[in-house]
Design a protein around this motif. Sequence first.
Motif, PDB file in Angstrom:
ATOM      1  N   THR A 154      39.157 -77.924  76.029  1.00  0.00           N
ATOM      2  CA  THR A 154      38.418 -76.957  76.811  1.00  0.00           C
ATOM      3  C   THR A 154      38.626 -77.360  78.354  1.00  0.00           C
ATOM      4  O   THR A 154      39.304 -78.255  78.502  1.00  0.00           O
ATOM      5  N   GLU A 155      38.040 -76.460  79.132  1.00  0.00           N
ATOM      6  CA  GLU A 155      38.080 -76.724  80.442  1.00  0.00           C
ATOM      7  C   GLU A 155      37.606 -78.231  81.048  1.00  0.00           C
ATOM      8  O   GLU A 155      38.096 -78.923  81.850  1.00  0.00           O
ATOM      9  N   GLU A 215      43.071 -71.719  83.550  1.00  0.00           N
ATOM     10  CA  GLU A 215      42.503 -70.787  81.946  1.00  0.00           C
ATOM     11  C   GLU A 215      43.466 -71.417  80.695  1.00  0.00           C
ATOM     12  O   GLU A 215      42.658 -70.712  79.590  1.00  0.00           O
ATOM     13  N   ASN A 216      44.404 -71.832  80.885  1.00  0.00           N
ATOM     14  CA  ASN A 216      45.091 -72.248  79.552  1.00  0.00           C
ATOM     15  C   ASN A 216      44.736 -73.716  79.202  1.00  0.00           C
ATOM     16  O   ASN A 216      44.859 -74.618  79.881  1.00  0.00           O
ATOM     17  N   GLY A 260      38.874 -74.192  89.235  1.00  0.00           N
ATOM     18  CA  GLY A 260      39.116 -72.563  89.230  1.00  0.00           C
ATOM     19  C   GLY A 260      39.211 -71.907  90.513  1.00  0.00           C
ATOM     20  O   GLY A 260      40.165 -71.228  90.651  1.00  0.00           O
ATOM     21  N   ILE A 261      38.137 -72.371  91.140  1.00  0.00           N
ATOM     22  CA  ILE A 261      37.886 -71.463  92.510  1.00  0.00           C
ATOM     23  C   ILE A 261      39.133 -71.632  93.606  1.00  0.00           C
ATOM     24  O   ILE A 261      39.481 -71.102  94.461  1.00  0.00           O
ATOM     25  N   ASP A 301      38.240 -80.668  79.280  1.00  0.00           N
ATOM     26  CA  ASP A 301      39.531 -81.775  79.224  1.00  0.00           C
ATOM     27  C   ASP A 301      40.787 -81.719  79.936  1.00  0.00           C
ATOM     28  O   ASP A 301      41.450 -82.546  79.820  1.00  0.00           O
ATOM     29  N   LYS A 302      40.611 -80.578  80.792  1.00  0.00           N
ATOM     30  CA  LYS A 302      41.727 -80.636  81.730  1.00  0.00           C
ATOM     31  C   LYS A 302      41.336 -81.028  83.136  1.00  0.00           C
ATOM     32  O   LYS A 302      40.443 -80.534  83.610  1.00  0.00           O
ATOM     33  N   PHE A 303      42.586 -81.520  83.732  1.00  0.00           N
ATOM     34  CA  PHE A 303      42.172 -82.032  85.178  1.00  0.00           C
ATOM     35  C   PHE A 303      43.329 -81.556  85.979  1.00  0.00           C
ATOM     36  O   PHE A 303      44.559 -81.588  85.121  1.00  0.00           O
ATOM     37  N   VAL A 304      43.128 -81.126  86.988  1.00  0.00           N
ATOM     38  CA  VAL A 304      44.342 -80.481  88.148  1.00  0.00           C
ATOM     39  C   VAL A 304      44.110 -81.135  89.184  1.00  0.00           C
ATOM     40  O   VAL A 304      42.895 -81.325  89.878  1.00  0.00           O
ATOM     41  N   PHE A 305      45.107 -81.970  89.731  1.00  0.00           N
ATOM     42  CA  PHE A 305      45.178 -82.959  91.086  1.00  0.00           C
ATOM     43  C   PHE A 305      46.082 -82.181  91.811  1.00  0.00           C
ATOM     44  O   PHE A 305      47.324 -81.752  91.431  1.00  0.00           O
ATOM     45  N   GLY A 306      45.681 -81.826  93.194  1.00  0.00           N
ATOM     46  CA  GLY A 306      46.596 -81.564  94.045  1.00  0.00           C
ATOM     47  C   GLY A 306      47.025 -82.457  94.804  1.00  0.00           C
ATOM     48  O   GLY A 306      46.194 -83.463  95.468  1.00  0.00           O
ATOM     49  N   LEU A 307      48.257 -82.440  95.248  1.00  0.00           N
ATOM     50  CA  LEU A 307      48.826 -83.507  96.136  1.00  0.00           C
ATOM     51  C   LEU A 307      48.835 -82.722  97.730  1.00  0.00           C
ATOM     52  O   LEU A 307      49.367 -81.692  97.941  1.00  0.00           O
ATOM     53  N   LYS A 308      47.869 -83.130  98.539  1.00  0.00           N
ATOM     54  CA  LYS A 308      47.649 -82.672  99.991  1.00  0.00           C
ATOM     55  C   LYS A 308      48.316 -83.397 101.101  1.00  0.00           C
ATOM     56  O   LYS A 308      48.086 -84.554 101.325  1.00  0.00           O
TER      57      LYS A 308
END
Length: 173
Positions: free
Chosen positions: A60-61, A53-54, A18-19, A63-70
């Motif tokens: 819940t949080e 947040e969704n 989140g941050i 269970d969610k994974f957010v991966f960035g391609l850098k």
Amino acid sequence: MTKFPISLSAYEIEGLIGIDAPRLVPLYRACSDYVVLERGQPPDAASANEEFENFPPGRTEADKFVFGLKAADGELVGLLACVRDYPRAGCWWIALLMIDKAFRGKGLARALCDGFFTWLKSQAVERVELGVLVENEPALRFWRLQNFELERMAGPIAIGTKQHMVQVLGRSL
């Protein structure tokens, strides 16, 4: 946070939390074509925050994974967000795949997905599903090339100021 491999040496996968939402704002702006298609309005800071947040029903949080391609310069040029064990155990849901317009057509999305699917197999995941807006023909073509097949239609679903019919696609791993 968990990472998975990618076969492109100039890029790295970074797990995001989140941050990190403010770091996603430039990527959302670079993908404004999709955001406007989906929501009916250009992206703003809230668009990036919503990624953290969704959650689908019953998730819940954790269970969610957010991966960035850098990219080598540290900028995020892609994003893959997913939810584990949704809509059922052993199946993961890809909530969003975005690649910066300036980086599309270079094989990044395919390499990102290949690494992701390899990692999922190592985690004993059996299936992946996702939803594609009916009017998003480029996405539908991409996912079909990744061996996804139509499972069902869903909708209408309200997103932002728009209503959508969604093609739910799936594939075994």
